[in-house]
Design a protein around this motif. Sequence first.
Motif, PDB file in Angstrom:
ATOM      1  N   GLU A 136      -1.092   2.275  -3.567  1.00 41.12           N
ATOM      2  CA  GLU A 136       0.284   1.879  -3.285  1.00 41.12           C
ATOM      3  C   GLU A 136       0.742   0.844  -4.303  1.00 41.12           C
ATOM      4  OE1 GLU A 136       0.716   0.539   0.748  1.00 41.12           O
ATOM      5  OE2 GLU A 136      -0.673   2.050   1.518  1.00 41.12           O
ATOM      6  N   TRP A 137       2.060   0.705  -4.405  1.00 42.20           N
ATOM      7  CA  TRP A 137       2.678  -0.276  -5.294  1.00 42.20           C
ATOM      8  C   TRP A 137       3.950  -0.762  -4.641  1.00 42.20           C
ATOM      9  CZ3 TRP A 137       7.360  -0.984  -7.615  1.00 42.20           C
ATOM     10  CH2 TRP A 137       7.411  -1.920  -8.662  1.00 42.20           C
TER      11      TRP A 137
ATOM     12  N   THR B 288      -5.564   0.856  -2.861  1.00 45.91           N
ATOM     13  CA  THR B 288      -4.720   1.444  -1.819  1.00 45.91           C
ATOM     14  C   THR B 288      -3.925   2.654  -2.299  1.00 45.91           C
ATOM     15  OG1 THR B 288      -2.823   0.009  -2.325  1.00 45.91           O
ATOM     16  CG2 THR B 288      -4.455  -0.820  -0.744  1.00 45.91           C
TER      17      THR B 288
ATOM     18  N   GLU C 184      -3.690  -2.378  -5.961  1.00 42.12           N
ATOM     19  CA  GLU C 184      -2.924  -1.161  -6.160  1.00 42.12           C
ATOM     20  C   GLU C 184      -3.825   0.050  -6.410  1.00 42.12           C
ATOM     21  OE1 GLU C 184       0.783  -3.878  -7.714  1.00 42.12           O
ATOM     22  OE2 GLU C 184      -0.221  -2.551  -9.157  1.00 42.12           O
TER      23      GLU C 184
ATOM     24  N   MET D  15       0.044  -4.656   2.022  1.00 39.50           N
ATOM     25  CA  MET D  15       0.675  -4.484   0.714  1.00 39.50           C
ATOM     26  C   MET D  15       2.161  -4.837   0.769  1.00 39.50           C
ATOM     27  SD  MET D  15      -1.453  -3.482  -1.692  1.00 39.50           S
ATOM     28  CE  MET D  15      -0.538  -2.553  -2.937  1.00 39.50           C
TER      29      MET D  15
END
Length: 409
Positions: free
Chosen positions: A266-267, A264, A261, A237
């Motif tokens: 996450e960003w 996971t 996104e 990522m």
Amino acid sequence: MDSWEAPDVPRLPGAGRPLRLYDSATQQIRPTSPGPEARIYVCGITPYDATHMGHAATYIAFDLVQRAWLDAGHSVFYVQNVTDIDDPLLERAAATGQDWRDIAQRETQLFRTDMVALRALPPREYIGAVESIPSVVRCVQELQRRGCVYSIDGDLYFDVSSDPMFGEVSHYDLEEMTALFAERGGDPLRSGKRHGLDPLLWRAARPEEPAWDTELGHGRPGWHIECVAIALDTLGMAFDVQGGGSDLLFPHHEMGAAHAEVMTGEWPYARHYVHTGMVGLGGEKMSKSLGNLVFVSRLREEGIDPMAIRLTLVGHHYRGGWEWTDDGLAQAQKRLALWRDGAALASGPSFDATLERMREVLADDLDSPRAVAAVDRWVDDALARGGRDEQAPALMAAACDALLGVRLG
């Protein structure tokens, strides 16, 4: 899948500047901020009708990105995919009576050959959709675990409502998204979908279509999840640049960001979304559907120097749409001859200021036309008035090679 042979990249004195690029997601030019190793994923070809000038313009643009990073002292981890199983490829196989695998293999090899001729830096990882199927399956299973996948007759779809940031890459409204989704491989009107924009993750097997046995069933991967699986396997990522043509902004890059996104938690998926303009011919966008394609391989067969082709491409800013013309190629051929005359001089005016100008404008959203203009000015001066710097012509040739990928020797 094998990549292609890497060209030598000359080392230049000093160092390049930090690279700034236009980011489609924030809609502004802002600095890229890679660590010692810059990470870039560029969406590759669907291997039929390779390599047309739209392809070439895109991959040369991201080649310039890599060269700017290298000149600034970074190493580069470059990943590119090949969509070697997809509806357009199967349609071409059906129309021509050829095996889809033969078409994919032949066109991928032609693309590699063209990239070598154009002196494009090869990806470290060059990965086909077919070989990424196990990774795709794992990604879809993770999305299933997170509760954002549903089935229609065995076809698995991603629920875009599971991504609260959906739309933040392209910034299109619903009407424009729906129109582009239908135009670019989506199925917004399919009965049973929760939302018209929900994209396909896994396509259950159809008669007369290739399919693979997996934990998801007998079928093949959807388009967007393929690139996500490859990117996450190789880069992880928050890689530095997600690149491709402007026609990939939606749905491909929007959907890819949503998949990654949500999967996971996450960003961001990518720190920059960078897109190239479209190349036209005769007033229309150059495209497979219109059949108005100019091919690198055919120009090469006609005896056109690949460096003249490349110089035509870098003479246009990567983000702007432009028209391919015979006159434009002829101008690039004349420019190439003049640059080679300049590089062959025994001496010339100092090239130091021109090198710094090239670095300055290339770092400013990859402004290759201004870099070309800077070299033009030096060549005009050198051929008209000469100079006393015996190292200048060699430095000029090295800079054109290292920064623009145009070899003069």
